[in-house]
Design an enzyme around this catalytic site. Structure first.
Site, PDB file in Angstrom:
ATOM      1  N   HIS A 134       0.798  -1.331  -0.172  1.00  0.00           N
ATOM      2  CA  HIS A 134       0.095   0.049  -0.113  1.00  0.00           C
ATOM      3  C   HIS A 134       0.869   1.330  -0.099  1.00  0.00           C
ATOM      4  O   HIS A 134       2.067   1.286   0.289  1.00  0.00           O
ATOM      5  CB  HIS A 134      -0.877  -0.163   1.141  1.00  0.00           C
ATOM      6  N   LYS A 138      -0.403   4.628   4.435  1.00  0.00           N
ATOM      7  CA  LYS A 138      -1.286   3.641   5.343  1.00  0.00           C
ATOM      8  C   LYS A 138      -0.623   3.617   6.652  1.00  0.00           C
ATOM      9  O   LYS A 138       0.724   3.381   6.826  1.00  0.00           O
ATOM     10  CB  LYS A 138      -1.460   2.420   4.437  1.00  0.00           C
TER      11      LYS A 138
HETATM   12  N1  LIG Z   1     -12.548  -1.342   3.193  1.00  0.00           N
HETATM   13  C1  LIG Z   1     -12.117  -0.764   2.178  1.00  0.00           C
HETATM   14  O1  LIG Z   1     -12.442  -1.430   1.150  1.00  0.00           O
HETATM   15  C2  LIG Z   1     -11.148   0.328   2.293  1.00  0.00           C
HETATM   16  C3  LIG Z   1     -10.935   0.612   3.549  1.00  0.00           C
HETATM   17  N2  LIG Z   1      -9.955   1.751   3.700  1.00  0.00           N
HETATM   18  C4  LIG Z   1      -9.611   2.391   5.178  1.00  0.00           C
HETATM   19  O2  LIG Z   1     -10.518   3.534   5.331  1.00  0.00           O
HETATM   20  C5  LIG Z   1      -9.705   4.408   6.320  1.00  0.00           C
HETATM   21  C6  LIG Z   1      -9.550   5.556   5.831  1.00  0.00           C
HETATM   22  O3  LIG Z   1      -8.618   5.539   4.765  1.00  0.00           O
HETATM   23  P1  LIG Z   1      -8.211   6.865   3.677  1.00  0.00           P
HETATM   24  O4  LIG Z   1      -9.302   7.784   3.655  1.00  0.00           O
HETATM   25  O5  LIG Z   1      -7.210   6.639   3.018  1.00  0.00           O
HETATM   26  O6  LIG Z   1      -7.712   7.627   5.179  1.00  0.00           O
HETATM   27  P2  LIG Z   1      -7.329   9.334   5.536  1.00  0.00           P
HETATM   28  O7  LIG Z   1      -6.484   9.309   6.588  1.00  0.00           O
HETATM   29  O8  LIG Z   1      -7.162  10.062   4.001  1.00  0.00           O
HETATM   30  O9  LIG Z   1      -8.970   9.783   5.897  1.00  0.00           O
HETATM   31  C7  LIG Z   1      -9.431   9.375   7.269  1.00  0.00           C
HETATM   32  C8  LIG Z   1     -10.281  10.556   7.559  1.00  0.00           C
HETATM   33  O10 LIG Z   1     -10.992  10.421   8.841  1.00  0.00           O
HETATM   34  C9  LIG Z   1     -10.836  11.379   9.681  1.00  0.00           C
HETATM   35  N3  LIG Z   1     -11.163  11.011  11.039  1.00  0.00           N
HETATM   36  C10 LIG Z   1      -9.910  10.892  11.941  1.00  0.00           C
HETATM   37  N4  LIG Z   1     -10.533  10.606  13.231  1.00  0.00           N
HETATM   38  C11 LIG Z   1     -11.807  10.786  12.851  1.00  0.00           C
HETATM   39  C12 LIG Z   1     -12.945  10.915  14.014  1.00  0.00           C
HETATM   40  N5  LIG Z   1     -12.760  10.601  15.148  1.00  0.00           N
HETATM   41  N6  LIG Z   1     -14.057  11.064  13.305  1.00  0.00           N
HETATM   42  C13 LIG Z   1     -14.416  11.386  12.250  1.00  0.00           C
HETATM   43  N7  LIG Z   1     -13.345  11.349  11.126  1.00  0.00           N
HETATM   44  C14 LIG Z   1     -12.150  11.080  11.648  1.00  0.00           C
HETATM   45  C15 LIG Z   1      -9.297  11.948   9.067  1.00  0.00           C
HETATM   46  O11 LIG Z   1      -9.427  13.214   9.830  1.00  0.00           O
HETATM   47  P3  LIG Z   1      -7.992  13.884   9.978  1.00  0.00           P
HETATM   48  O12 LIG Z   1      -7.060  13.833   8.687  1.00  0.00           O
HETATM   49  O13 LIG Z   1      -8.420  15.251  10.519  1.00  0.00           O
HETATM   50  O14 LIG Z   1      -7.295  12.838  10.964  1.00  0.00           O
HETATM   51  C16 LIG Z   1      -9.614  11.757   7.663  1.00  0.00           C
HETATM   52  O15 LIG Z   1     -10.222  12.794   7.128  1.00  0.00           O
HETATM   53  C17 LIG Z   1      -8.483   3.405   6.746  1.00  0.00           C
HETATM   54  O16 LIG Z   1      -8.790   2.656   7.981  1.00  0.00           O
HETATM   55  C18 LIG Z   1      -8.436   2.379   5.504  1.00  0.00           C
HETATM   56  O17 LIG Z   1      -7.630   1.599   5.554  1.00  0.00           O
HETATM   57  C19 LIG Z   1      -9.648   2.527   2.691  1.00  0.00           C
HETATM   58  C20 LIG Z   1      -9.781   2.058   1.428  1.00  0.00           C
HETATM   59  C21 LIG Z   1     -10.693   0.972   1.186  1.00  0.00           C
HETATM   60  O1  LIG Z   2      -5.618   2.171   3.465  1.00  0.00           O
HETATM   61  C1  LIG Z   2      -6.017   1.760   2.152  1.00  0.00           C
HETATM   62  O2  LIG Z   2      -5.744   2.608   1.272  1.00  0.00           O
HETATM   63  C2  LIG Z   2      -6.591   0.583   1.930  1.00  0.00           C
HETATM   64  N1  LIG Z   2      -7.005  -0.017   3.191  1.00  0.00           N
HETATM   65  C3  LIG Z   2      -7.867  -1.477   3.001  1.00  0.00           C
HETATM   66  C4  LIG Z   2      -6.924  -2.424   3.786  1.00  0.00           C
HETATM   67  O3  LIG Z   2      -6.582  -2.108   4.738  1.00  0.00           O
HETATM   68  O4  LIG Z   2      -6.939  -3.616   3.165  1.00  0.00           O
HETATM   69  C5  LIG Z   2      -8.459  -1.757   1.675  1.00  0.00           C
HETATM   70  C6  LIG Z   2      -7.532  -1.426   0.411  1.00  0.00           C
HETATM   71  O5  LIG Z   2      -6.574  -2.253   0.249  1.00  0.00           O
HETATM   72  C7  LIG Z   2      -7.088   0.147   0.626  1.00  0.00           C
END
Ligand SMILES: NC(=O)C1=CN([C@@H]2O[C@H](COP(=O)(O)OP(=O)(O)OC[C@H]3O[C@@H](n4cnc5c(N)ncnc54)[C@H](OP(=O)(O)O)[C@@H]3O)[C@@H](O)[C@H]2O)C=CC1
Ligand SMILES: O=C(O)C1=N[C@H](C(=O)O)C[C@H](O)C1
Length: 245
Positions: A134, A138
């Site tokens: 990744h 991450k």
């Molecule tokens: N299940 C799936 O298919 C996928 C899962 N993911 C997962 O999704 C999550 C987010 O990924 P990604 O968007 O890349 O990460 P980012 O860090 O870009 O985004 C996370 C967001 O959540 C916010 N946040 C943090 N704490 C809180 C809170 N208490 N309440 C509300 N919002 C909050 C952050 O704010 P701030 O920056 O101000 O802290 C930020 O805006 C990760 O755990 C990732 O692994 C990602 C892609 C696909």
């Molecule tokens: O953090 C990410 O970007 C992603 N998180 C998920 C994971 O932890 O598997 C899904 C995807 O691979 C992207």
């Protein structure tokens, strides 16, 4: 139209989801980010037909509590969850519709089925190793997807992942123990998410994997799942049910 509330709306996934919503026929009810107060979270949960959570494990308890109070279904895509987080998720599913998954893409949903099948058909002398890569931002490892695939492999083998998983090889590890499921994590650049499951036998290997070329695939999966989840009765749902694979 179904109104989707986005938890983690300013993040990479939150923005990708907001961009995907109009094309798939929903509307955005609003978003919450770190620092928002409980009243704003509660108001969004009331206003939305369904919530999607792509934020942080530290936000999970408050997000689930708001969803339960409002009776609003929730998709949890956040990864890096502990056993205690999974227990919260299970408890919430007795009151509201919940879908928790480490990967919302069609490709990985299918891959998990293939891994389960392969693990069941190949004997325990075939070693199972999962490699994921990744982007440099991450914060959790192994990825939620690697854990989901390891769970699928363990289910196929009829064993408990908690007793089989190995995530910490370094130094004098000794020889590989038969029946274990290894996971290795690489981080760098802008990789959206690569996963490879290796079944290594004596003199041959079977490798099956998935490469995410962009975040739009996750956004589409998340919105599709959210639209499907809205209005569902309490319970735990899966991406395989949503996508019919
Ligand atoms: N299940 C799936 O298919 C996928 C899962 N993911 C997962 O999704 C999550 C987010 O990924 P990604 O968007 O890349 O990460 P980012 O860090 O870009 O985004 C996370 C967001 O959540 C916010 N946040 C943090 N704490 C809180 C809170 N208490 N309440 C509300 N919002 C909050 C952050 O704010 P701030 O920056 O101000 O802290 C930020 O805006 C990760 O755990 C990732 O692994 C990602 C892609 C696909
Ligand atoms: O953090 C990410 O970007 C992603 N998180 C998920 C994971 O932890 O598997 C899904 C995807 O691979 C992207």
């Amino acid at each position: 139209m179904t109104a989707i509330g986005i938890l983690g709306s300013a993040g990479k996934m939150g923005q990708a989801i907001a961009a995907a919503v109009p094309d798939l026929g929903g509307t955005v009810a609003g978003g919450i980010d770190a620092g928002a107060d409980r009243a704003a979270l509660a108001a969004l949960a009331e206003r939305a037909d369904v919530l999607v959570d792509f934020s942080s494990p530290s936000a999970l308890a408050a997000n689930l509590a708001a969803a339960r109070t409002a009776g609003t279904p929730i998709l949890i895509g956040t990864t890096g969850l502990s056993a205690a987080h999974h227990a919260f998720v299970k408890e919430a599913a007795s009151e509201i519709a919940v879908l928790q998954t480490g990967n919302v893409s069609l490709g990985v949903t299918l891959l998990a089925k293939l891994v389960r099948e392969a693990a069941g058909r190949l004997g325990s002398d075939w070693d199972i190793e999962i490699v994921e890569m990744h982007h440099r931002h991450k914060v959790d490892a192994p990825s939620g997807t690697a854990l989901l695939l390891a769970e699928a492999a363990a289910t196929g083998r009829g064993i408990a992942l908690s007793e089989a998983k190995v995530t910490d090889r370094a130094g004098l590890t000794g020889a590989r123990s038969e029946g274990t499921i290894g996971m290795a994590s690489l981080r760098g650049g802008s990789v959206a998410g690569d996963h490879m499951v290796v079944f290594a036998g004596e003199g041959e290997r079977v490798e099956i994997g998935h490469r995410a070329e962009n975040r739009a695939i996750f956004a589409r999966g998340a919105v599709t799942a959210a639209l499907w989840l809205a209005g569902k009765p309490a319970g735990s749902y899966t991406m395989a049910e949503v996508l019919g694979v």
